[in-house]
Design a protein around this motif. Structure first.
Motif, PDB file in Angstrom:
ATOM      1  N   ARG A  99      -8.028 -12.459   9.018  1.00  0.00           N
ATOM      2  CA  ARG A  99      -7.778 -11.091   8.553  1.00  0.00           C
ATOM      3  C   ARG A  99      -6.420 -10.613   9.043  1.00  0.00           C
ATOM      4  O   ARG A  99      -5.973 -10.996  10.111  1.00  0.00           O
ATOM      5  N   ILE A 100      -5.805  -9.782   8.212  1.00  0.00           N
ATOM      6  CA  ILE A 100      -4.545  -9.154   8.593  1.00  0.00           C
ATOM      7  C   ILE A 100      -4.612  -7.701   8.142  1.00  0.00           C
ATOM      8  O   ILE A 100      -5.080  -7.409   7.031  1.00  0.00           O
ATOM      9  N   GLU A 101      -4.205  -6.795   9.009  1.00  0.00           N
ATOM     10  CA  GLU A 101      -4.222  -5.371   8.666  1.00  0.00           C
ATOM     11  C   GLU A 101      -2.978  -5.057   7.843  1.00  0.00           C
ATOM     12  O   GLU A 101      -1.913  -4.781   8.377  1.00  0.00           O
ATOM     13  N   SER A 102      -3.140  -5.129   6.533  1.00  0.00           N
ATOM     14  CA  SER A 102      -1.996  -4.902   5.658  1.00  0.00           C
ATOM     15  C   SER A 102      -2.479  -4.484   4.283  1.00  0.00           C
ATOM     16  O   SER A 102      -3.664  -4.577   3.960  1.00  0.00           O
ATOM     17  N   SER A 103      -1.531  -4.040   3.482  1.00  0.00           N
ATOM     18  CA  SER A 103      -1.773  -3.786   2.071  1.00  0.00           C
ATOM     19  C   SER A 103      -1.858  -5.124   1.328  1.00  0.00           C
ATOM     20  O   SER A 103      -1.981  -6.184   1.942  1.00  0.00           O
ATOM     21  N   HIS A 104      -1.742  -5.063   0.027  1.00  0.00           N
ATOM     22  CA  HIS A 104      -1.841  -6.259  -0.815  1.00  0.00           C
ATOM     23  C   HIS A 104      -0.663  -7.208  -0.612  1.00  0.00           C
ATOM     24  O   HIS A 104      -0.741  -8.365  -1.034  1.00  0.00           O
ATOM     25  N   SER A 105       0.403  -6.736   0.041  1.00  0.00           N
ATOM     26  CA  SER A 105       1.641  -7.517   0.081  1.00  0.00           C
ATOM     27  C   SER A 105       2.185  -7.689   1.498  1.00  0.00           C
ATOM     28  O   SER A 105       3.281  -7.217   1.827  1.00  0.00           O
ATOM     29  N   PRO A 106       1.476  -8.415   2.356  1.00  0.00           N
ATOM     30  CA  PRO A 106       1.965  -8.600   3.736  1.00  0.00           C
ATOM     31  C   PRO A 106       3.241  -9.407   3.822  1.00  0.00           C
ATOM     32  O   PRO A 106       3.932  -9.353   4.838  1.00  0.00           O
ATOM     33  N   PHE A 107       3.581 -10.146   2.776  1.00  0.00           N
ATOM     34  CA  PHE A 107       4.845 -10.891   2.779  1.00  0.00           C
ATOM     35  C   PHE A 107       6.032  -9.934   2.772  1.00  0.00           C
ATOM     36  O   PHE A 107       7.134 -10.320   3.153  1.00  0.00           O
ATOM     37  N   LEU A 108       5.828  -8.678   2.353  1.00  0.00           N
ATOM     38  CA  LEU A 108       6.869  -7.656   2.417  1.00  0.00           C
ATOM     39  C   LEU A 108       6.712  -6.743   3.625  1.00  0.00           C
ATOM     40  O   LEU A 108       7.690  -6.354   4.250  1.00  0.00           O
ATOM     41  N   SER A 109       5.466  -6.392   3.950  1.00  0.00           N
ATOM     42  CA  SER A 109       5.247  -5.414   5.024  1.00  0.00           C
ATOM     43  C   SER A 109       5.177  -6.040   6.406  1.00  0.00           C
ATOM     44  O   SER A 109       5.584  -5.419   7.398  1.00  0.00           O
ATOM     45  N   LYS A 110       4.664  -7.263   6.500  1.00  0.00           N
ATOM     46  CA  LYS A 110       4.482  -7.908   7.808  1.00  0.00           C
ATOM     47  C   LYS A 110       4.847  -9.393   7.734  1.00  0.00           C
ATOM     48  O   LYS A 110       4.030 -10.264   8.040  1.00  0.00           O
ATOM     49  N   PRO A 111       6.077  -9.704   7.336  1.00  0.00           N
ATOM     50  CA  PRO A 111       6.425 -11.118   7.143  1.00  0.00           C
ATOM     51  C   PRO A 111       6.345 -11.949   8.410  1.00  0.00           C
ATOM     52  O   PRO A 111       5.954 -13.121   8.361  1.00  0.00           O
ATOM     53  N   THR A 112       6.705 -11.375   9.560  1.00  0.00           N
ATOM     54  CA  THR A 112       6.668 -12.138  10.810  1.00  0.00           C
ATOM     55  C   THR A 112       5.233 -12.449  11.209  1.00  0.00           C
ATOM     56  O   THR A 112       4.908 -13.587  11.592  1.00  0.00           O
ATOM     57  N   GLU A 113       4.369 -11.461  11.112  1.00  0.00           N
ATOM     58  CA  GLU A 113       2.957 -11.673  11.448  1.00  0.00           C
ATOM     59  C   GLU A 113       2.303 -12.661  10.482  1.00  0.00           C
ATOM     60  O   GLU A 113       1.548 -13.550  10.893  1.00  0.00           O
ATOM     61  N   LEU A 114       2.617 -12.521   9.204  1.00  0.00           N
ATOM     62  CA  LEU A 114       2.050 -13.438   8.220  1.00  0.00           C
ATOM     63  C   LEU A 114       2.569 -14.849   8.428  1.00  0.00           C
ATOM     64  O   LEU A 114       1.803 -15.822   8.342  1.00  0.00           O
ATOM     65  N   ALA A 115       3.851 -15.001   8.711  1.00  0.00           N
ATOM     66  CA  ALA A 115       4.421 -16.339   8.949  1.00  0.00           C
ATOM     67  C   ALA A 115       3.740 -17.020  10.117  1.00  0.00           C
ATOM     68  O   ALA A 115       3.436 -18.225  10.063  1.00  0.00           O
ATOM     69  N   ALA A 116       3.476 -16.271  11.182  1.00  0.00           N
ATOM     70  CA  ALA A 116       2.806 -16.853  12.346  1.00  0.00           C
ATOM     71  C   ALA A 116       1.400 -17.311  11.990  1.00  0.00           C
ATOM     72  O   ALA A 116       0.949 -18.386  12.425  1.00  0.00           O
TER      73      ALA A 116
END
Length: 238
Positions: A210-227
């Motif tokens: 799970r990630i606390e984000s909208s539909h587009s974490p690649f824009l809002s949380k790229p560092t967290e998503l990459a990890a």
């Protein structure tokens, strides 16, 4: 130090890594992965992203699946496919025929089964004119980019394209997740594909994050998503 071993794996600092193939969702394009790709490259990953022909064109889901399969055939060595939203449907179809995919990562994505389509998932009928286009939804900032800085979200909206109606009505004839390991990432604040709908599909995956984000974490949380993607891609049980 980076190099390629005899199996085609990308080796960084002694770690063999698969290539990451990023597949976007409806109305979008490969451009949506640019921030994430920059972080992944810095972290030592080899990344590819494609434009699906159904965004801005009249191609159907099967055409999108062929585009994914053709891209996979260009990858020398193992690949992990990251599928976002609608992109999960053609990825599911394509991976069934690919021989080099070690894992599918469904990111707030449609992990459907044989006979299913996007419209079928919602109980909607097949449209009488499947060669038409689905316009960009109303209020796309709130729908797709709720936690993205507003100027960036508005710039992304300007790049959205009409989506082929046929891509939403074409049904799967194969489902690669039956034979290829899969992981699901639920975006908890998603307004486009609610978390409870994601959870229902995630039960088909071998692991769920799970990630606390909208539909587009690649824009809002790229560092967290990459990890998170790095962890999943390197862990056979992730």
């Amino acid at each position: 130090m980076s190099l390629t071993d005899r199996r085609g794996s990308f080796v960084t600092d002694g770690i063999a890594r698969p290539t990451l193939l990023l597949v976007h969702g409806a109305w979008h394009g490969a451009w949506c992965w640019e921030k994430l790709t920059a972080v992944l490259h810095t972290d030592g990953w080899r990344v590819r992203a494609i434009d699906l022909p159904s965004a801005g064109g009249r191609a159907g889901m099967q055409d999108d699946a062929q585009a994914v399969l053709a891209e996979l055939e260009l990858i020398d060595g193992p690949a992990v496919v990251v599928a976002h939203s609608y992109g999960g449907i053609p990825v599911t179809q394509a991976v069934a025929k690919a021989g080099n995919v070690s894992r599918i990562i469904y990111l707030a994505s449609f992990q459907l089964d044989v006979g299913d389509s996007l419209l079928g998932f919602y109980g909607a009928p097949v449209p009488p004119q499947p060669d038409e286009f689905e316009a960009v939804p109303d209020n796309p900032v709130a729908l797709f980019y709720g936690d993205v800085p507003l100027p960036e979200a508005e710039a992304a909206v300007q790049r959205l394209l009409p989506q082929s109606t046929r891509s939403f009505s074409d049904a799967l004839t194969e489902a690669g997740w039956h034979t290829v390991p899969s992981t699901y990432i639920i975006c908890e604040d998603d307004q486009a594909l609610p978390a409870n709908s994601q959870q229902a599909m995630a039960e088909r995956s071998g692991a769920v994050h799970r990630i606390e984000s909208s539909h587009s974490p690649f824009l809002s949380k790229p560092t967290e998503l990459a990890a998170l993607l790095s962890k999943i891609a390197l862990d056979t049980d992730a």
